[in-house]
Design an enzyme around this catalytic site. Structure first.
Site, PDB file in Angstrom:
ATOM      1  N   THR A  38       0.856  -1.199   0.000  1.00 28.64           N
ATOM      2  CA  THR A  38       0.000   0.000   0.000  1.00 28.64           C
ATOM      3  C   THR A  38       0.881   1.234   0.000  1.00 28.64           C
ATOM      4  O   THR A  38       1.832   1.325   0.780  1.00 28.64           O
ATOM      5  CB  THR A  38      -0.893   0.046   1.251  1.00 28.64           C
ATOM      6  OG1 THR A  38      -0.067  -0.010   2.418  1.00 28.64           O
ATOM      7  CG2 THR A  38      -1.920  -1.074   1.260  1.00 28.64           C
ATOM      8  N   ASN A  40       1.485   4.684   1.174  1.00 23.31           N
ATOM      9  CA  ASN A  40       0.952   5.461   2.302  1.00 23.31           C
ATOM     10  C   ASN A  40       0.969   6.957   1.999  1.00 23.31           C
ATOM     11  O   ASN A  40       1.915   7.474   1.395  1.00 23.31           O
ATOM     12  CB  ASN A  40       1.765   5.173   3.556  1.00 23.31           C
ATOM     13  CG  ASN A  40       1.579   3.757   4.071  1.00 23.31           C
ATOM     14  OD1 ASN A  40       1.370   2.826   3.290  1.00 23.31           O
ATOM     15  ND2 ASN A  40       1.647   3.580   5.371  1.00 23.31           N
ATOM     16  N   GLU A 116      -3.870   4.650   3.145  1.00 29.54           N
ATOM     17  CA  GLU A 116      -3.023   3.811   2.292  1.00 29.54           C
ATOM     18  C   GLU A 116      -3.781   3.403   1.045  1.00 29.54           C
ATOM     19  O   GLU A 116      -4.931   3.021   1.122  1.00 29.54           O
ATOM     20  CB  GLU A 116      -2.642   2.511   3.004  1.00 29.54           C
ATOM     21  CG  GLU A 116      -2.267   2.633   4.438  1.00 29.54           C
ATOM     22  CD  GLU A 116      -2.133   1.259   5.096  1.00 29.54           C
ATOM     23  OE1 GLU A 116      -1.833   0.268   4.405  1.00 29.54           O
ATOM     24  OE2 GLU A 116      -2.345   1.182   6.305  1.00 29.54           O
TER      25      GLU A 116
HETATM   26  P1  ADP Z   1       4.958   0.937   3.676  1.00 27.91           P
HETATM   27  O1  ADP Z   1       4.547   0.538   5.036  1.00 27.91           O
HETATM   28  O2  ADP Z   1       6.254   1.677   3.643  1.00 27.91           O
HETATM   29  O3  ADP Z   1       3.837   1.646   2.964  1.00 27.91           O
HETATM   30  P2  ADP Z   1       4.375  -1.368   1.995  1.00 27.91           P
HETATM   31  O4  ADP Z   1       4.843  -2.760   2.212  1.00 27.91           O
HETATM   32  O5  ADP Z   1       2.933  -1.066   2.195  1.00 27.91           O
HETATM   33  O6  ADP Z   1       5.254  -0.441   2.906  1.00 27.91           O
HETATM   34  O7  ADP Z   1       4.858  -1.011   0.543  1.00 27.91           O
HETATM   35  C1  ADP Z   1       4.528   0.179  -0.045  1.00 27.91           C
HETATM   36  C2  ADP Z   1       5.342   0.600  -1.240  1.00 27.91           C
HETATM   37  O8  ADP Z   1       5.363  -0.428  -2.261  1.00 27.91           O
HETATM   38  C3  ADP Z   1       4.626   1.779  -1.865  1.00 27.91           C
HETATM   39  O9  ADP Z   1       5.021   3.002  -1.266  1.00 27.91           O
HETATM   40  C4  ADP Z   1       5.041   1.668  -3.307  1.00 27.91           C
HETATM   41  O10 ADP Z   1       6.247   2.376  -3.500  1.00 27.91           O
HETATM   42  C5  ADP Z   1       5.304   0.179  -3.531  1.00 27.91           C
HETATM   43  N1  ADP Z   1       4.268  -0.539  -4.302  1.00 27.91           N
HETATM   44  C6  ADP Z   1       4.541  -1.542  -5.195  1.00 27.91           C
HETATM   45  N2  ADP Z   1       3.436  -2.030  -5.767  1.00 27.91           N
HETATM   46  C7  ADP Z   1       2.388  -1.332  -5.238  1.00 27.91           C
HETATM   47  C8  ADP Z   1       0.968  -1.385  -5.472  1.00 27.91           C
HETATM   48  N3  ADP Z   1       0.418  -2.252  -6.348  1.00 27.91           N
HETATM   49  N4  ADP Z   1       0.182  -0.518  -4.780  1.00 27.91           N
HETATM   50  C9  ADP Z   1       0.732   0.342  -3.902  1.00 27.91           C
HETATM   51  N5  ADP Z   1       2.072   0.437  -3.637  1.00 27.91           N
HETATM   52  C10 ADP Z   1       2.897  -0.389  -4.302  1.00 27.91           C
HETATM   53  N1  RBF Z   2      -6.557  -3.288   8.384  1.00 24.49           N
HETATM   54  C1  RBF Z   2      -7.355  -3.680   9.401  1.00 24.49           C
HETATM   55  O1  RBF Z   2      -6.919  -3.760  10.530  1.00 24.49           O
HETATM   56  N2  RBF Z   2      -8.686  -3.964   9.189  1.00 24.49           N
HETATM   57  C2  RBF Z   2      -9.256  -3.898   7.954  1.00 24.49           C
HETATM   58  O2  RBF Z   2     -10.460  -4.168   7.839  1.00 24.49           O
HETATM   59  C3  RBF Z   2      -8.429  -3.518   6.846  1.00 24.49           C
HETATM   60  N3  RBF Z   2      -8.924  -3.459   5.600  1.00 24.49           N
HETATM   61  C4  RBF Z   2      -8.116  -3.099   4.560  1.00 24.49           C
HETATM   62  C5  RBF Z   2      -8.641  -3.061   3.268  1.00 24.49           C
HETATM   63  C6  RBF Z   2      -7.840  -2.691   2.195  1.00 24.49           C
HETATM   64  C7  RBF Z   2      -8.426  -2.674   0.813  1.00 24.49           C
HETATM   65  C8  RBF Z   2      -6.483  -2.352   2.414  1.00 24.49           C
HETATM   66  C9  RBF Z   2      -5.598  -1.945   1.273  1.00 24.49           C
HETATM   67  C10 RBF Z   2      -5.962  -2.378   3.694  1.00 24.49           C
HETATM   68  C11 RBF Z   2      -6.765  -2.751   4.779  1.00 24.49           C
HETATM   69  N4  RBF Z   2      -6.258  -2.804   6.076  1.00 24.49           N
HETATM   70  C12 RBF Z   2      -7.060  -3.200   7.116  1.00 24.49           C
HETATM   71  C13 RBF Z   2      -4.934  -2.253   6.371  1.00 24.49           C
HETATM   72  C14 RBF Z   2      -3.804  -3.245   6.461  1.00 24.49           C
HETATM   73  O3  RBF Z   2      -3.742  -3.726   7.769  1.00 24.49           O
HETATM   74  C15 RBF Z   2      -2.542  -2.439   6.110  1.00 24.49           C
HETATM   75  O4  RBF Z   2      -2.594  -2.138   4.747  1.00 24.49           O
HETATM   76  C16 RBF Z   2      -1.266  -3.171   6.448  1.00 24.49           C
HETATM   77  O5  RBF Z   2      -1.128  -3.242   7.832  1.00 24.49           O
HETATM   78  C17 RBF Z   2      -0.045  -2.467   5.857  1.00 24.49           C
HETATM   79  O6  RBF Z   2       0.078  -1.160   6.298  1.00 24.49           O
HETATM   80 MG    MG Z   3       1.892   0.780   3.000  1.00 23.79          MG
END
Ligand code: ADP
Ligand code: RBF
Ligand code: MG
Length: 177
Positions: A38, A40, A116
């Site tokens: 995701t 952020n 996110e």
């Molecule tokens: P963080 O906690 O730092 O957000 P994540 O594991 O959620 O770490 O990874 C996020 C990063 O991965 C994003 O900031 C982006 O650069 C990259 N990324 C790669 N593919 C995707 C995708 N399909 N959607 C969103 N972010 C993506």
């Molecule tokens: N986190 C939760 O604790 N509860 C949720 O219901 C939840 N739903 C999510 C739905 C989507 C589509 C996405 C992208 C994330 C969701 N998350 C939820 C957040 C998830 O815990 C978080 O993306 C990871 O912890 C990475 O930051």
């Molecule tokens: Mg993230």
């Protein structure tokens, strides 16, 4: 149990909600623990006014030319290098479908509210520091707690399916981005 998502036939006010931001780093949990990365986004006033929960819509990435390359220690202790979107391919800068989570991630009991965006596209590289414009078109469900990580992943995959099915409709096709 997740509540039913009553998504209307066409986007209703206040949607589309269009905003632009830059991408920051979090704990790194999205990809490593859930396999669902995701991007952020810092919480701002207008995101703060929205109900917490899961949204869907369109987004568009753009190189952030203002930003210089930097290395930042992520929440998990790993150092990530910000490329500010300089590695994005042309098609990765198209309008792409997304789901967005706004809230406290009850499953992880976060102390800070997070916004996110998961983009439904397989990227070749990360794009920390890039700019993201996004258009929120609707609400799917509130944030929930889960007993297992697998149950959370399953619900996120259902959110992705609902988003993609809805965004296929003519009435949701216009992103305004
Ligand atoms: P963080 O906690 O730092 O957000 P994540 O594991 O959620 O770490 O990874 C996020 C990063 O991965 C994003 O900031 C982006 O650069 C990259 N990324 C790669 N593919 C995707 C995708 N399909 N959607 C969103 N972010 C993506
Ligand atoms: N986190 C939760 O604790 N509860 C949720 O219901 C939840 N739903 C999510 C739905 C989507 C589509 C996405 C992208 C994330 C969701 N998350 C939820 C957040 C998830 O815990 C978080 O993306 C990871 O912890 C990475 O930051
Ligand atoms: Mg993230």
């Amino acid at each position: 149990m997740r509540p039913a998502s009553n998504i209307p036939e066409t986007p209703q006010p206040p949607y589309p909600l269009i905003q632009k931001s830059h991408i920051v780093c979090g704990f790194g949990r999205g990809s490593s623990e859930l396999g669902i990365p995701t991007a952020n986004i810092p919480i701002n006033d207008s995101l703060n006014q929205l109900d917490t929960g899961i949204y869907f819509g369109w987004c568009k990435l753009e190189v952030n030319k203002e930003e210089c390359s930097k290395k930042v220690e992520r929440g998990d202790g790993n150092v990530v290098e910000f490329n500010n979107g300089s590695e994005l391919s042309a098609s990765e800068k198209d309008v792409l479908p997304m789901v967005m989570s706004i809230g406290w991630n009850p499953f992880y009991d976060n102390k800070e509210k997070a916004a996110e965006v998961h983009i439904m596209h397989k990227f070749q590289q990360n794009f920390y520091g890039s700019l993201i414009s996004y258009s929120i078109l609707g609400y799917i469900r509130p944030e929930l707690n889960y007993t297992t990580k697998e149950a959370l992943i399953e619900d996120i995959n259902l959110d992705i399916k609902i988003a993609l099915d809805t965004l296929k409709k003519e009435s949701y096709a216009n992103s305004d981005l």
